[in-house]
Write an enzyme that holds these catalytic residues in place. Structure first.
Site, mmCIF file in Angstrom:
data_model
loop_
_atom_site.group_PDB
_atom_site.id
_atom_site.type_symbol
_atom_site.label_atom_id
_atom_site.label_comp_id
_atom_site.label_asym_id
_atom_site.label_seq_id
_atom_site.Cartn_x
_atom_site.Cartn_y
_atom_site.Cartn_z
ATOM 1 N N VAL A 162 36.810 -18.476 -56.759
ATOM 2 C CA VAL A 162 37.280 -17.401 -55.872
ATOM 3 C C VAL A 162 38.264 -17.972 -54.771
ATOM 4 C CG1 VAL A 162 36.572 -15.705 -54.005
ATOM 5 C CG2 VAL A 162 35.296 -15.994 -56.157
ATOM 6 N N TYR A 199 24.214 -20.517 -58.972
ATOM 7 C CA TYR A 199 24.093 -19.609 -60.203
ATOM 8 C C TYR A 199 22.640 -19.088 -60.534
ATOM 9 C CZ TYR A 199 29.139 -20.686 -61.001
ATOM 10 O OH TYR A 199 30.282 -20.724 -60.698
ATOM 11 N N SER A 240 29.733 -26.560 -60.472
ATOM 12 C CA SER A 240 30.194 -27.091 -59.470
ATOM 13 C C SER A 240 29.183 -27.296 -58.450
ATOM 14 C CB SER A 240 31.663 -26.875 -59.072
ATOM 15 O OG SER A 240 31.236 -25.360 -58.848
ATOM 16 N N GLU A 241 28.528 -26.221 -58.134
ATOM 17 C CA GLU A 241 27.684 -26.182 -57.208
ATOM 18 C C GLU A 241 26.287 -25.565 -57.515
ATOM 19 O OE1 GLU A 241 29.221 -25.514 -52.873
ATOM 20 O OE2 GLU A 241 30.637 -24.622 -54.171
ATOM 21 N N VAL A 278 35.643 -20.691 -63.135
ATOM 22 C CA VAL A 278 35.096 -19.379 -62.370
ATOM 23 C C VAL A 278 35.682 -20.034 -60.944
ATOM 24 C CG1 VAL A 278 33.236 -18.600 -60.976
ATOM 25 C CG2 VAL A 278 32.975 -19.001 -63.602
ATOM 26 N N PHE A 327 33.333 -27.934 -70.308
ATOM 27 C CA PHE A 327 33.935 -26.997 -70.799
ATOM 28 C C PHE A 327 34.529 -26.300 -69.452
ATOM 29 C CE2 PHE A 327 29.757 -25.659 -71.457
ATOM 30 C CZ PHE A 327 29.742 -24.533 -70.779
ATOM 31 N N ARG A 359 33.150 -14.241 -49.725
ATOM 32 C CA ARG A 359 31.757 -13.645 -49.223
ATOM 33 C C ARG A 359 32.273 -12.045 -49.062
ATOM 34 N NH1 ARG A 359 32.108 -18.334 -46.161
ATOM 35 N NH2 ARG A 359 30.427 -19.577 -46.280
ATOM 36 N N ARG A 360 32.938 -11.640 -50.044
ATOM 37 C CA ARG A 360 33.070 -10.268 -50.364
ATOM 38 C C ARG A 360 32.517 -9.586 -51.583
ATOM 39 N NH1 ARG A 360 39.484 -9.473 -48.477
ATOM 40 N NH2 ARG A 360 39.472 -11.232 -46.934
ATOM 41 N N GLY A 361 31.669 -10.280 -52.217
ATOM 42 C CA GLY A 361 31.049 -10.024 -53.514
ATOM 43 C C GLY A 361 31.652 -10.109 -54.959
#
Length: 417
Positions: free
Chosen positions: A83, A123, A118-119, A81, A417, A89-91
């Site tokens: 971005v 989630y 990772s953060e 995952v 993973f 910040r664009r969804g």
């Protein structure tokens, strides 16, 4: 640019994967790249494109994970995952999380979704709760002794060890042990084709001057009953005293004697004064075999995050350590099909979980249900934090349900993973 993710095409994999590497500021060898290319399930991988360039990525992996009671349940592994920093910040992340969970629900075969974060702050809003942790340690073997009970020590001494400086040479023996260990602990993943290569990845850039990955297998009557993968990092003081460290990557054993034999071997490696273990279960037995726990440098980290995709199927897929008959009022704002009251009835042999109109005994969010699902997080502790509510205080529903959800062993994810 559209925010709507679409499925990755095989010809787009390199550009898609490069976005991921850039987001994590990662470098990879050709071996690593080809392995992760082969493990990517392209038909379950999605992304967002802007003017023909990928700017966001996400993938799903088809796992089978052990749950309390020993069943191995189909589970969607959320991975890769990212971005691009130019498109935050664009969804985009939300749209990918939405697409993934909708797709998993539509397929109807995986009641659970899991990820490593990772953060972690990201989630929780999508319903993922921390379901397992790991123990790390730096054991001062120059001062700490391994004290085995006499019968266990005698049995361990009767086993045979086979060691190799090339971990891959003992792959078959290790995987035979791992496969037998999987049903014994919640949170463990079956290794499908190709995944046996992941624990063997050993890029030189990450070794920090340690040796290549080594392996030792313990045998009983010629059959493997345990293994450890490790490296040795040499170090000499100015006085020419050896203070090297053993870096333990992985250790599995099928019985106490095999387990003890492996730790004795690691403890006795020449020219070393420390064992560094970065990912062990919270209830690893060595903790009870050392004579000085203060010199073991233990710390706890977060590992597997879990969310039920189908609450009814998820709760029915596991067993319960005590009889339970409870109505759970579940809130799930991101997957509203889970919101409502569910009657869970089960015991150590199995369970049924169905929608009901009966009054609730406990109320909680799907994130808290994910936290408690593998049995390592107590519903009582969550209630103490105000995250689980006993609707009729004093009814005993919380105590009984917490006892039923608890696992005999702590859940644990052996590799990422």
């Amino acid at each position: 640019m559209t925010k709507e993710p679409r499925v990755l095409q095989p010809s787009e994999w390199d550009a898609w994967y490069d976005v991921l590497l850039s987001a994590f500021v990662s470098q990879e060898s050709s071996e690593e790249r080809e392995l992760y290319r082969s493990l990517t399930e392209v038909e379950r991988s999605i992304g967002v494109w802007d003017e023909g360039r990928p700017v966001a990525t996400a993938g799903l992996l088809s796992f089978r994970m052990t749950v309390p009671g020993g069943a191995v349940v189909p589970t969607a592994g959320v991975t890769m995952v990212s971005v691009a920093p130019t498109h935050r910040r664009r969804g985009l992340l939300r749209s990918m999380m939405r697409r993934q969970l909708d797709d998993v629900r539509a397929a109807g075969t995986e009641p659970l979704a899991v990820l490593t974060a990772s953060e972690p702050v990201i989630y929780g809003r999508f319903g993922y709760g921390l379901a397992s942790r790991f123990l790390s340690a730096r054991i001062d073997t120059s001062r700490v002794e391994l004290e085995l009970p006499a019968p266990l020590a005698a049995e361990a001494d009767g086993l045979r060890l086979r060691q190799s400086d090339e971990a891959a040479s003992l792959l078959e023996e290790c995987e035979a042990v791992y496969a037998r260990a999987v049903p014994r602990r919640p949170g463990m993943l079956e290794r499908g084709p190709g995944w046996e290569r992941v624990p063997l990845l050993d890029p030189e850039r990450d070794r920090e001057q340690a040796s290549p990955l080594r392996c030792v297998v313990v045998l009983r009557d010629g059959e493997p009953v345990g293994y450890a993968r490790y490296a040795v990092k040499p170090h000499w003081t100015d006085a020419d005293a050896a203070e090297g460290e053993v870096r333990l990557r992985e250790l599995e054993a099928l019985d106490p004697a095999g387990y003890a034999a492996l730790w004795q071997f690691l403890w006795g490696i020449d020219l070393t004064t420390a064992i560094v273990a970065e990912n062990r279960p919270l209830d690893d037995p060595w903790l009870h075999l050392v004579n000085d726990p203060r010199r073991c440098g233990t710390a706890v980290g977060d590992s597997l995050y879990l969310r039920p995709v189908d609450v009814g199927a998820a709760l029915a897929a596991r067993c319960y350590g005590a009889p339970v008959d409870v109505v759970l009022d579940v809130e799930d704002t991101f997957c509203p099909w889970n919101t409502g009251r569910w009657r869970l009835s089960g015991d150590e042999k199995g369970a049924v979980c169905e929608p009901t109109r009966d009054a609730a005994d406990l109320s909680l969010s799907v994130r808290e249900l994910g936290r408690a699902y593998l049995g390592g997080v107590s519903l009582t502790a969550l209630a103490g934090a105000g995250l689980v509510c006993e609707e009729r205080p004093g009814s005993g529903a919380l105590r009984a349900t917490a006892a039923a959800f608890a696992s005999e062993v702590q859940p644990w994810l052996p590799h990422g993973f």
